[in-house]
Design an enzyme around this catalytic site. Structure first.
Site, short mmCIF file in Angstrom:
data_model
loop_
_atom_site.label_atom_id
_atom_site.label_comp_id
_atom_site.label_asym_id
_atom_site.label_seq_id
_atom_site.Cartn_x
_atom_site.Cartn_y
_atom_site.Cartn_z
N SER A 92 0.86 -1.19 0.00
CA SER A 92 0.00 0.00 0.00
C SER A 92 0.89 1.23 0.00
O SER A 92 1.61 1.47 0.97
CB SER A 92 -0.89 0.00 1.25
OG SER A 92 -1.73 -1.13 1.27
N LYS A 131 -6.81 1.07 -3.42
CA LYS A 131 -6.49 0.56 -2.08
C LYS A 131 -6.73 1.62 -1.02
O LYS A 131 -7.20 1.33 0.08
CB LYS A 131 -5.03 0.09 -2.03
CG LYS A 131 -4.59 -0.46 -0.65
CD LYS A 131 -5.44 -1.64 -0.22
CE LYS A 131 -5.11 -2.12 1.21
NZ LYS A 131 -3.83 -2.82 1.29
N LYS A 149 -1.02 5.25 8.01
CA LYS A 149 -0.29 5.54 6.77
C LYS A 149 -1.23 5.53 5.57
O LYS A 149 -1.23 6.46 4.75
CB LYS A 149 0.80 4.48 6.57
CG LYS A 149 1.44 4.46 5.20
CD LYS A 149 2.44 3.33 5.05
CE LYS A 149 1.83 1.96 5.00
NZ LYS A 149 1.34 1.57 3.64
#
Length: 306
Positions: free
Chosen positions: A107, A185, A253
């Site tokens: 990711s 994502k 994140k």
């Protein structure tokens, strides 16, 4: 380098860098599917486990330089960029074969992966392309080969590597050019992160009101509030089981990538903004290495305004 198993899919050879909680079972699925696989990892233990099963091993990352497909599954793009530098240095000296594909399955930032793609193309003399193909499904999906894989890159490049991706996922979809997979994502994490936080809030509210959380989640699962997040994470939230299947700190994140992408698109993301702040608080509380379900503990530590 240790010789791996004989090719079962023509001449296409695969390199895999990053054998962590997700990477190791993903690489194992490639072996099970018969792909000639060479693996690299900073720590030797994970490499040896796959070598016993027939994988070839690279002592350094540039040992993957001649693979047709090179997959990176490291925590974030800066780790990938640092790890890939010797590989790119080798390609600057002697370019790879045309059509070499570098696949970022972590990711990462959609904007950042596009920049990385440009650097890889320059270093490889135009002979290598980058595709981003992050995954959803956790360690269970990685072990069973049922990951959802969201890809970005050229159509021809995607079709060429699709059989490799299909060995690791049951849903494999190209969503656009390079960066589209990472944006998909980010949207996935927006839904997972906010839903998990909402379930954690509901659990704390129910338990402090004298209700059984497991019973609540069972009945919620039969109605409109039912979801895959509830099915998979709900039991861990109810049991306060925070054994990591994926560190919660990575959600902070990933939600940061949602905010970055929203700023670029000029759209408001109030839910993502609130969730990003909540998971930042979770990290500040020292809970970032625990499972995503630990957001319940983070919420429990917060004091309501009076």
């Amino acid at each position: 380098m240790t010789q791996g198993s004989a090719p079962a899919h023509g001449a296409m050879a695969v390199g895999f860098a990053g054998l962590g909680l997700m990477g190791a079972p993903m690489a194992a699925r490639l072996l099970d599917a018969g792909w000639p696989l060479t693996v690299w990892n900073r720590s030797a233990a994970a490499v040896e486990k796959l070598a016993v099963r027939g994988a070839a091993t690279a002592r350094a990352i540039d040992g993957l330089r001649d693979r047709d497909v090179i997959i990176f599954m490291l925590p974030d793009l800066p780790f990938i960029e640092a790890a890939a530098e010797p590989l790119l240095g080798a390609w600057r000296t002697c370019p790879p074969k045309p059509g070499t594909a570098v696949v970022v399955m972590s990711s990462v930032s959609p904007e950042g992966v596009r920049d990385f793609g440009a650097r890889v193309g320059e270093a490889a003399g135009g002979n290598a392309v980058v595709l981003d193909a992050p995954v959803s499904g956790g360690t269970v999906g990685a072990e069973s080969g049922t990951l959802a894989i969201m890809a970005g890159g050229g159509e021809e490049d995607f079709q060429r590597i699709r059989p490799v991706l299909a060995s690791m996922g049951s849903t494999v979809r190209r969503l656009g050019e390079l960066g589209a997979g990472s944006l998909a994502k980010a949207c996935n994490q927006l839904l997972v992160g906010t839903t998990t936080a909402a379930l954690a809030e509901a659990a704390e509210l129910a338990e402090r009101s004298g209700m059984d959380v497991g019973a609540l989640f069972e009945v919620l699962g039969g109605g409109l509030a039912g979801s895959r997040v509830l099915d998979i994470v709900g039991s861990r939230i109810a049991a306060k089981d925070y054994t990591p299947t994926g560190p919660a700190k990575f959600m902070h994140k990933d939600l940061g990538f949602v905010l970055e992408s929203a700023a670029a698109a000029g759209t408001a993301v109030p839910m993502a903004t609130a969730a990003h702040q909540l998971y930042g608080t979770l990290k500040d509380q020292g809970l970032g290495d625990a499972d995503l379900a630990v957001v319940r503990e983070s919420i429990a530590r917060l004091q309501p305004h009076t």
